[in-house]
Enzyme design. Sequence first.
Site, PDB file in Angstrom:
ATOM      1  N   LYS A 147      23.512  21.786  47.423  1.00 43.85           N
ATOM      2  CA  LYS A 147      23.804  23.199  47.691  1.00 43.85           C
ATOM      3  C   LYS A 147      22.495  23.972  47.626  1.00 43.85           C
ATOM      4  O   LYS A 147      21.727  23.848  46.658  1.00 43.85           O
ATOM      5  CB  LYS A 147      24.770  23.687  46.627  1.00 43.85           C
ATOM      6  CG  LYS A 147      24.945  25.177  46.544  1.00 43.85           C
ATOM      7  CD  LYS A 147      26.083  25.476  45.617  1.00 43.85           C
ATOM      8  CE  LYS A 147      26.126  26.898  45.167  1.00 43.85           C
ATOM      9  NZ  LYS A 147      27.296  27.167  44.347  1.00 43.85           N
TER      10      LYS A 147
HETATM   11  C1  5RP Z   1      24.938  29.378  40.527  1.00 47.20           C
HETATM   12  C2  5RP Z   1      25.853  28.730  41.483  1.00 47.20           C
HETATM   13  C3  5RP Z   1      26.911  29.560  42.148  1.00 47.20           C
HETATM   14  O1  5RP Z   1      28.067  28.772  42.260  1.00 47.20           O
HETATM   15  C4  5RP Z   1      26.412  29.934  43.500  1.00 47.20           C
HETATM   16  O2  5RP Z   1      25.373  30.827  43.390  1.00 47.20           O
HETATM   17  C5  5RP Z   1      27.502  30.338  44.518  1.00 47.20           C
HETATM   18  O3  5RP Z   1      27.920  31.575  44.373  1.00 47.20           O
HETATM   19  P1  5RP Z   1      27.400  32.836  45.221  1.00 47.20           P
HETATM   20  O4  5RP Z   1      27.925  32.644  46.623  1.00 47.20           O
HETATM   21  O5  5RP Z   1      28.014  33.991  44.501  1.00 47.20           O
HETATM   22  O6  5RP Z   1      25.902  32.820  45.208  1.00 47.20           O
HETATM   23  O7  5RP Z   1      25.754  27.572  41.741  1.00 47.20           O
HETATM   24  O8  5RP Z   1      23.883  28.533  40.224  1.00 47.20           O
END
Ligand code: 5RP
Length: 268
Positions: free
Chosen positions: A174
């Site tokens: 991610k």
């Molecule tokens: C923090 C994360 C969150 O899940 C991620 O940031 C996703 O959420 P958003 O779309 O609010 O940024 O992994 O480290």
Amino acid sequence: MDWGMKNRLSQIIKPDTGRTVMLAVDHGYFLGPTHKLEHVGTTVEPLLPYADALMLTRGILRSSIRPEISVPIVLRVSGGSSIIGADLSNETITTSMEDAVRLNVSAVALSIFIGTDFEHQTLGNLAFLIDMAQEYGIPVLAVTAVGKEIGKKDSRFLALACRIAAELGASFVKTYYCDEFEKIIESCPIPVVIAGGPKLDTDLDAFNLAYDAVQKGATGVDMGRNIWQSEFPVAKIKAVRAIVHDKVPPKQALEIFEENKKKKHSKI
Ligand code: 5RP
């Protein structure tokens, strides 16, 4: 890849489109109370029919989510620092693999902090977690954390972080959308999903972000604030789904959003 690993991954990344809409509600693990996540169960419940996976910590899963749900769980298993502490990147593994198995999760997620004082520690965490998860056929999602520097990291940095996650054996990664996002995809042999980041100024901005990311090769989104901090979160996630799974362009997604805003229960 072993059958169990493939099966779990295919619960998250839908085989018919090869894409996923993950709903992230793990923010409290370092932010504490977060606007609209004060009562996670209430926020999440109406969004579940439209989420391909739910990303959260074990504490919130056990305390706030009904065990009868059929949405696959991606369990956040790293943490140990807070937004007011000395260094956000000083993370450890917070959950055992046995507990992840008890919770019947489809994947575990851990942050790596490339370029920080804790780069070595968090990459070690990732490698250790992958070894443990491999024993049980559980996929690992590596999160290329950027701490407070969101927006300052470019494709060169994020490509490096994603590639290292892949090299260490993560199943998927991610990261954040950025200019020249395609460069991240070109050099990353595992699926890439994007976080939404802080809530954007307009709904169209969020739809553009999701659209551009999947157009450039992202496998989908793992979105949080831009969905559940919306005044119309159900309409928002439905529009994001249309972009990710049905490839609709941002303006059409906005029409879907506007249409769904009018429906009962579109507000939480
Ligand atoms: C923090 C994360 C969150 O899940 C991620 O940031 C996703 O959420 P958003 O779309 O609010 O940024 O992994 O480290």
